[in-house]
Each structure stands twice: as C-alpha cells, then as structure tokens.
Scaffold this active site. Structure first.
Site, PDB file in Angstrom:
ATOM      1  N   GLU A 119       1.758  -0.904  -5.047  1.00 22.09           N
ATOM      2  CA  GLU A 119       0.713   0.234  -5.477  1.00 22.09           C
ATOM      3  C   GLU A 119       1.200   1.628  -5.134  1.00 22.09           C
ATOM      4  O   GLU A 119       1.478   2.483  -4.082  1.00 22.09           O
ATOM      5  CB  GLU A 119      -0.516   0.364  -4.199  1.00 22.09           C
ATOM      6  CG  GLU A 119      -1.579   1.391  -4.663  1.00 22.09           C
ATOM      7  CD  GLU A 119      -1.953   2.388  -3.540  1.00 22.09           C
ATOM      8  OE1 GLU A 119      -3.150   2.695  -3.744  1.00 22.09           O
ATOM      9  OE2 GLU A 119      -1.182   2.253  -2.611  1.00 22.09           O
ATOM     10  N   ASP A 169       0.969  -1.298   0.071  1.00 21.08           N
ATOM     11  CA  ASP A 169       0.210  -0.099  -0.016  1.00 21.08           C
ATOM     12  C   ASP A 169       0.868   1.070  -0.090  1.00 21.08           C
ATOM     13  O   ASP A 169       1.819   1.240   0.648  1.00 21.08           O
ATOM     14  CB  ASP A 169      -0.873  -0.251   1.508  1.00 21.08           C
ATOM     15  CG  ASP A 169      -1.947   0.900   1.197  1.00 21.08           C
ATOM     16  OD1 ASP A 169      -2.996   1.101   0.377  1.00 21.08           O
ATOM     17  OD2 ASP A 169      -1.953   1.897   2.404  1.00 21.08           O
TER      18      ASP A 169
END
Ligand code: NOJ
Length: 540
Positions: A265, A207
């Site tokens: 990401e 993330d």
C-alpha cells in the site's frame, strides 16, 4: 495451486468489523468470516485479504496494533484465526493478512517501555523520539502534520507534569511511528512475518509501505502535507531507504514454500517510483491507486492503464487493479458525483450527494473494464452488491480519527465501512444475529442485500460472479492486452480471447461485427453500446 498465483489473482478485501458478526455485539468477527467462506468461494475470488484483526485499542479501527501476534477479543482469538486460514485453504482460497509496520499503538509494550525508560534510553530508539525546538523544547521538532489532520508530533510529560521529548506520529496521536533505522525494529518484524507465515498465511498487505523511512535530519516540509493519501510526497514518504527493508522481507518470505507474497500500500504518484517496490527482489505487487483515482474519462483510463502496465512491466511485475477499499469513497458513490471520479474523500450530509443510480451504472462498467484487464485485482467487500457509501451518517456516530483530528472539517472514512447487508428482511440486514451494527446502515442497503440479488440474472452480484468465472475460465489475468481504436469515448482492448469495450460518457457506439456478447454491465440497445456501459465480447 498454480505458481505465482499473485500475478493474476482476484483478491477480496475483508474489513472484519463490518463483514459478518457471529455473536451479536455489532462488530464483525473471525467466526463470522468463517461462516462466509463458502460464499466467497461461490463468488469466484481466488484469495482474501483481511484488514487488521490484532490486539488494538481501536483508535484507528485496528491499524493501531498493540500486539501483532494476538487477535483482538472483539474479533475472536488465535484459534479462530487458525480455523479461518484452514477453512479458506480448504475452499481453495489464499489468505493475505495486513502488516502494519510504520507505527504501533501507543499501548504496544515497545512504546510503553520506551516512554518509561526516559529520554536517550536505548528503548527509545525503536520510535522517532526527539527533543523539541525553542528555548525549552516547547516547539515540535519539525513542521510535519498528521495525515488525519493536526500536528504530527506530540510531547510527552512525566507523571509529575514536567514536559519532555516529542514523538512522531504521521497518523493518530495513538499511532507512534517506529524508527526503521533501528535493528531491533527490523528483527522484531522478521519475527512477526514468521509468526504468521508459520500459521500458513499466503502473504501480507503492507500498510503505508512508502512511509517507513524518513529523510535524514527530519527536515521541515514546506507544503501543506497530504490530504489523506493520494500521491503523497515529502521527506516522510517514498524515501530510497525503504527498499532495503523490502529486500530483507523478501528474503524471509523466500525461505517458505508455497509462493508467499507481499502487496504494497504505497501512495506514490509516479509509476516509475512505484515500480521500484516491485523489483524482483522486493515486493510482488502494489495497489494501482492511480487507476482508483482516475477521472471518469476514457483517455485518462487509457493513459493510466498504459503508463502503469509499462512501468510495472519494466521490472517484470503485474499490475494490481483496484477501485474501492476501506479508505476511499466507494466507486458507486465516486462515479455518481457531478465531477465523477474527481475525489475519493468521504462525504457527509452537508456535502454534495452523489447520484447513486448513475453511479451504480458507471461502477458496474468500471468493474467490468477492470476485471477484463490482465494482472491481479482487488475487490472490497460489498462492492459485489453495488453498495454506495453511507453519505448521510449522523456526525454523532462517526468513529474515524480523521473526523476528530481535522477539527470536524473532513468526515473521513466511516461511510465506506458500513456493516454488510446479507438478508433484506432480517434485523441489521442479516449482519448480526440480533440486528446490532456498529454503524447504522442506510435505507438503500435493504434492496441491495445479497438475498435480493443472488437469483436475479440482472443483478450486480450476478455480474460479478459471471465476470469472475469467465475471467478465470478464459485466463484473462494472465493474457496480453492490445489496444483497439473504437473512438475517443470508448476504452477498448483485446485481452486473450476477449474484446473489452467501455463507453465512458459517449453517445452510443455500434458493437463490432463478428462478435458476440459474453457479458455486459447494463442493457445493450439494438446492437449498440450505450453511454457508461461496458461489454466483454468474443469472436462469433
Ligand atoms: C492505511 C490504512 O489503509 C488506513 O486505514 C490507516 O488509517 C492508515 N494506513 C494508517 O495505518
């Protein structure tokens, strides 16, 4: 299982709270996922990625982690996680879990200890604490904003109300940023990686991979910071120092057998900057958000496919295609807008309403084009049903922090997170045993339920299943792309034994002689490829 599976795998994203609810509390859970493992195998994907299911106060739907090594009771417990990994492996599916290293929850014990220890205590080094500016420290340390809206800093107060230091949060106030220059943070995450690797996971989706390191001195940023995601730049994003962290993690993964992998990401606009994350000693893959954000335009697709394959290829990495996820307007809705593909921002009832009939036709074409490309690909739960976003959710049910932090100016991402419709005639469309759903499902979802599509040869679900099967059988993920000139509005390429053609907003074009149709995203009229339709062809 073949080596380097991540080079060509199709990975299915599960957003646990909206996938399948086993106990009737209206939230999906790990036992619900276990009950669908056979379904996922029959769809034909190679792996699943699970969005966070860790202990969390759920200020950002679990991306605010209070303990990386516990399962939140909303989703089950560690035994359920073990059972899920085992069931997935038994069905031939790899398992990728989400790693959230940029921030923790403010309820994580590291943050609680840091707050309690007081200014300048070593415990504070794990986070980005800073004295304020102004005579009495009453101004934030710099002008950074939260991605969700509002200030990026919050000031702490002692129990007696005396104000003290500020802490940085690039996201919600309940998501304090970690300070990755601190060795204790690095060591702690080595431990988190090992914890899940030891339990058998095959990889991590990282993330906010472009956010962990902030520019030295935390300088002001003079541009209105980042509308949610989308090519973020500035002193808080894509700093060179992040790469050292990923080299370290790669070292940890490489001590395990079984070809474990990392997917970034990272909302980095320049493909050559993104490729830096994919050097041979860093991550394995990174989401291609430029592809996701591409306008519905043939030359734009040709450009983005060419540029991203070239820059990834230069470091020996595959490209990782994606059209939808839990942060963006689903591609059925995005491509049904008057300016298709122009924005991935969520929509509410006061906004333009997409044409979901046209949007579905284009989304099917986009999917068939994507699954015909070499590399790996991500699917987001429910896209195989052709789900649009819920674009008329009542404001009263919204939960995304974006809605609150933006002063109700951005509706946020709830519309793409609606509980899935499994069975048209069951309460809650079969999402839960008693019909409970944490967000309401829109009317149109009943017709798109799995049981309305599974036996229909023309359904979106059947197209996904057939495309995944053919992609695997024909080895398309590992093949070579060669461009074909089929006229301006047609994206056309050969990949292995298949010719892929997608007619984007053009008049019907004739299909080439000497080919037969393997798959099409919509009806083909008299030997032509109509507008907003894609085909896979093979030599007759
Ligand atoms: C990206 C995640 O996908 C998103 O859902 C989350 O809100 C932010 N990172 C912050 O963790």
């Amino acid at each position: 299982m073949p080596a380097e599976w991540w080079r060509d795998a199709v990975i299915y994203q599960i957003y646990p709270r909206s996938f399948a609810d086993s106990d009737g509390d209206g939230y999906g859970d790990l036992p619900g996922i276990i009950s669908k493992v056979d379904y996922l195998a029959s769809l034909g994907v190679d792996a699943i990625w699970l969005s966070p299911f860790y202990l969390s106060p759920m200020a950002d739907a679990g991306y605010d982690v209070a303990d990386y090594e516990q399962v939140d009771p909303l989703f089950g417990n560690l035994d359920d996680a073990d059972r899920l990994i085992e069931a997935a492996h038994a069905a031939g599916l790899r398992v990728v879990v989400d790693l959230v290293p940029n921030h923790t929850s403010d309820e994580h014990r590291w943050f609680r200890d840091a707050v309690a220890a007081g200014p300048r205590a070593p415990e504070r080094d794990m986070y980005v604490f800073h004295d304020g500016r102004g005579e009495n420290g009453e101004l934030p340390p710099n002008n950074w904003k939260s991605v969700f809206g509002g200030a990026g800093w919050t000031r702490l107060h002692r129990p007696d109300g005396t104000p003290e230091q500020w802490y940085l949060h690039l996201f919600d106030v309940k998501q304090p940023d970690l300070d990755w220059s601190t060795e204790r943070v690095r060591e702690a995450f080595d431990g988190v990686l090992r914890f899940w690797l030891d339990r058998g996971v095959d990889g991590f989706r990282v993330d906010v991979a472009h956010g962990l390191v902030k520019a030295e001195g935390l300088p002001d940023w003079d541009v209105e910071q980042a509308a949610m995601l989308g090519g973020q730049s500035g002193p808080m994003w894509d700093q060179d120092g992040v790469h050292e962290i990923y080299r370290r993690w790669r070292g940890v993964l490489d001590t395990y057998d079984g070809d474990r992998s990392l997917v970034a990401e990272a909302w980095v606009a320049d493909p050559s900057r993104l490729a830096l994350y994919l050097r041979p000693d860093e991550m394995h893959t990174a989401f291609n958000f430029q592809f996701l954000d591409c306008h519905w335009d043939a030359s734009a697709y040709r450009e983005v496919i060419t540029a991203t394959m070239a820059s990834n290829g230069a470091v020996g990495a595959p490209t990782t295609w994606v059209l939808s996820n839990h942060d963006v307007l689903r591609h059925v809705s995005r491509l049904g807008m008057a300016d298709p593909g122009s924005s991935h921002e969520g929509l509410g009832m006061r906004d333009e309403q997409p044409d979901h009939v046209v949007g579905l036709q284009r989304a099917r074409a986009a999917t068939l084009m994507m699954l015909g490309l070499p590399g790996s690909a991500y699917l987001y739960q429910g896209e195989e049903f052709g789900l649009p976003d819920h674009t008329t959710l009542p404001d009263t049910v919204r939960q995304d922090p974006t809605w609150f932090r933006s002063g109700h100016t951005r509706v946020g991402r709830d519309g793409c997170r609606i509980p899935l419709p499994w069975a048209a005639d069951r309460p809650g469309l079969g999402f839960s045993p008693n019909g409970a759903t944490w967000l309401p499902q829109p009317d149109g979802y009943a017709d798109l339920a799995l049981d309305r599509q599974a036996d229909d040869p023309a359904s979106t679900w059947t197209m996904y299943r057939d495309a995944l099967g053919a992609r695997r059988d024909l080895g398309l993920g590992g093949a070579e792309l060669t461009w074909v000139d089929a006229g301006e509005p047609v994206v056309a390429f050969d990949n292995g034994p298949v010719r892929v053609m997608a007619n984007i907003l053009g008049a019907p074009v004739p299909l080439p002689d000497g080919y037969r149709v393997l798959l099409s995203s919509g009806p083909l009229a008299g030997g032509t490829l109509p507008m907003d339709t894609a085909v896979w062809l093979s030599r007759a």
